[in-house]
Scaffold this motif. Structure first.
Motif, mmCIF file in Angstrom:
data_model
loop_
_atom_site.group_PDB
_atom_site.id
_atom_site.type_symbol
_atom_site.label_atom_id
_atom_site.label_comp_id
_atom_site.label_asym_id
_atom_site.label_seq_id
_atom_site.Cartn_x
_atom_site.Cartn_y
_atom_site.Cartn_z
ATOM 1 N N ASP A 192 0.851 -1.182 0.000
ATOM 2 C CA ASP A 192 0.000 0.000 0.000
ATOM 3 C C ASP A 192 0.896 1.244 0.000
ATOM 4 N N ILE A 193 0.425 2.320 -0.612
ATOM 5 C CA ILE A 193 1.124 3.602 -0.582
ATOM 6 C C ILE A 193 0.167 4.649 -0.036
ATOM 7 N N SER A 194 0.640 5.438 0.920
ATOM 8 C CA SER A 194 -0.221 6.391 1.608
ATOM 9 C C SER A 194 0.427 7.772 1.624
ATOM 10 N N HIS A 195 -0.402 8.801 1.598
ATOM 11 C CA HIS A 195 0.056 10.195 1.649
ATOM 12 C C HIS A 195 0.039 10.693 3.096
ATOM 13 N N ARG A 196 1.058 11.453 3.447
ATOM 14 C CA ARG A 196 1.082 12.149 4.726
ATOM 15 C C ARG A 196 1.392 13.619 4.455
ATOM 16 N N GLY A 197 0.624 14.513 5.067
ATOM 17 C CA GLY A 197 0.827 15.934 4.834
ATOM 18 C C GLY A 197 0.640 16.745 6.095
ATOM 19 N N GLY A 198 1.182 17.942 6.085
ATOM 20 C CA GLY A 198 1.078 18.851 7.213
ATOM 21 C C GLY A 198 1.800 20.143 6.887
ATOM 22 N N GLN A 199 2.039 20.946 7.882
ATOM 23 C CA GLN A 199 2.840 22.141 7.688
ATOM 24 C C GLN A 199 4.312 21.757 7.569
ATOM 25 N N ARG A 200 5.099 22.623 6.960
ATOM 26 C CA ARG A 200 6.527 22.347 6.864
ATOM 27 C C ARG A 200 7.106 22.055 8.250
ATOM 28 N N GLY A 201 7.899 21.005 8.323
ATOM 29 C CA GLY A 201 8.474 20.621 9.598
ATOM 30 C C GLY A 201 7.637 19.624 10.375
ATOM 31 N N PHE A 202 6.513 19.145 9.781
ATOM 32 C CA PHE A 202 5.693 18.193 10.538
ATOM 33 C C PHE A 202 6.410 16.860 10.750
ATOM 34 N N ILE A 203 7.400 16.569 9.911
ATOM 35 C CA ILE A 203 8.265 15.410 10.153
ATOM 36 C C ILE A 203 9.468 15.894 10.961
ATOM 37 N N THR A 224 -2.455 1.907 6.423
ATOM 38 C CA THR A 224 -1.045 1.971 6.799
ATOM 39 C C THR A 224 -0.823 1.437 8.206
ATOM 40 N N LEU A 225 -1.612 1.908 9.160
ATOM 41 C CA LEU A 225 -1.414 1.476 10.546
ATOM 42 C C LEU A 225 -1.661 -0.020 10.696
ATOM 43 N N ASN A 227 -1.143 -2.313 8.345
ATOM 44 C CA ASN A 227 0.028 -2.986 7.793
ATOM 45 C C ASN A 227 1.199 -2.929 8.765
ATOM 46 N N LEU A 228 1.427 -1.759 9.363
ATOM 47 C CA LEU A 228 2.564 -1.605 10.267
ATOM 48 C C LEU A 228 2.396 -2.435 11.534
ATOM 49 N N GLN A 229 1.143 -2.635 11.935
ATOM 50 C CA GLN A 229 0.894 -3.504 13.086
ATOM 51 C C GLN A 229 1.300 -4.941 12.757
ATOM 52 N N ALA A 230 1.026 -5.354 11.513
ATOM 53 C CA ALA A 230 1.347 -6.726 11.102
ATOM 54 C C ALA A 230 2.805 -6.876 10.706
ATOM 55 N N THR A 231 3.352 -5.858 10.064
ATOM 56 C CA THR A 231 4.726 -5.913 9.541
ATOM 57 C C THR A 231 5.375 -4.558 9.792
ATOM 58 N N PRO A 232 6.229 -4.431 10.804
ATOM 59 C CA PRO A 232 6.748 -3.117 11.201
ATOM 60 C C PRO A 232 7.889 -2.596 10.324
ATOM 61 N N HIS A 233 7.656 -2.584 9.011
ATOM 62 C CA HIS A 233 8.623 -2.028 8.062
ATOM 63 C C HIS A 233 7.901 -0.983 7.217
ATOM 64 N N ALA A 234 8.589 0.104 6.895
ATOM 65 C CA ALA A 234 7.976 1.161 6.090
ATOM 66 C C ALA A 234 9.021 1.810 5.201
ATOM 67 N N GLY A 235 8.565 2.300 4.060
ATOM 68 C CA GLY A 235 9.385 3.118 3.180
ATOM 69 C C GLY A 235 8.843 4.530 3.166
ATOM 70 N N LEU A 236 9.713 5.499 2.936
ATOM 71 C CA LEU A 236 9.312 6.899 2.960
ATOM 72 C C LEU A 236 9.931 7.619 1.763
ATOM 73 N N LEU A 237 9.120 8.392 1.059
ATOM 74 C CA LEU A 237 9.582 9.212 -0.054
ATOM 75 C C LEU A 237 9.293 10.669 0.242
#
Length: 254
Positions: A192-203, A224-225, A227-237
């Motif tokens: 699965d691929i998911s979008h995350r957004g916020g104000q600059r600096g939210f990461i 996303t949550l 999947n992460l509960q089942a498999t705690p690996h993630a990619g980030l772009l």
């Protein structure tokens, strides 16, 4: 809806010596580079261009296949997101990509072709999409194609550089890839691929190997949550909207 790029998520099932498959998020550009079968179950891509032309993890997967003599299709667990920032719309499709021997051998990071097999498809609300106009990349020149070298492996530095940290702190948008095991006869992972957004600096950068960001209330699908509960690996772009070829691709644990 015509988009200048698509966001990809994939799992490199051979990438980890510990056999823990690693998810990656990537980006593909193109114009009129896809055709959708009438049933909606299959999408053919031709002439796509990877934003990270030198070291994209998807390139690494296909280059490894070029070195084999297998005649069966190369199957890559994959998900795709189309996102229209100007109109704050997004659509997600999950499934897997397949490449026949001709597509594998013809591959370059500036000319990617594959067939995508749809297992799930759904739209999402516009929450946290930062409205902006995203222009297409100019076509790659013959000289830039000639300068590409075959990548034997992904650039695998494990500590965030000062340049990485600067990019992370200016970003208001990120894409997270995740997966769980699949019982599908063709693909071993459901990506699965998911979008995350916020104000600059939210990461937030905690240290040179750790990031954190808030999980805002979204569509209540918990893809996303879950999947992460089942498999705690993630990619980030993450990428620079002013210089779309400046990207940061990370993979790790959560």
């Amino acid at each position: 809806m015509s988009l200048p790029f698509l966001i990809l998520a994939l799992v490199d099932v051979q990438s980890s010596p510990t056999n823990a498959s690693l998810p990656w998020s990537s980006m593909m550009y193109g114009r009129n580079f896809m055709s959708i079968e009438r049933s909606g179950k299959r999408i053919d891509f031709k002439g796509g261009r990877l934003s990270n032309a030198q070291n994209d993890p998807l390139s690494d997967v296909i280059y490894r296949a070029q070195g084999t003599r297998e005649v069966t299709p190369l199957v890559i667990p994959m998900a795709i997101m189309g996102i229209d920032f100007a109109r704050r719309r997004r659509y997600r499709i999950n499934g897997y990509a397949s490449l026949d021997r001709k597509q594998v051998e013809a591959f370059t990071p500036l000319s990617l072709g594959f067939t995508f097999h749809v297992l799930e498809a759904y739209g999402n609300c516009p929450k946290f999409i930062q409205a902006r106009e995203v222009l297409p990349l100019p076509p790659a020149s013959a000289s830039s194609a000639a300068q590409l070298t075959r990548s034997a492996a992904v650039n695998d530095h494990v500590l965030l550089s000062p340049e990485d940290v600067a990019l992370i702190r200016q970003c208001d948008t990120a894409f997270v890839s995740s997966y769980h095991a699949s019982d599908n006869a063709t693909t071993s992972h459901r990506v699965d691929i998911s979008h995350r957004g916020g104000q600059r600096g939210f990461i937030r950068v905690i240290d040179d190997t750790t990031l954190a960001w808030p999980e805002y209330a979204g569509n209540n699908m918990y893809m996303t949550l879950g999947n992460l509960q089942a498999t705690p690996h993630a990619g980030l772009l993450l990428f620079d909207f002013d210089d779309q070829q400046r990207t940061l691709q990370l993979t790790g644990t959560v």
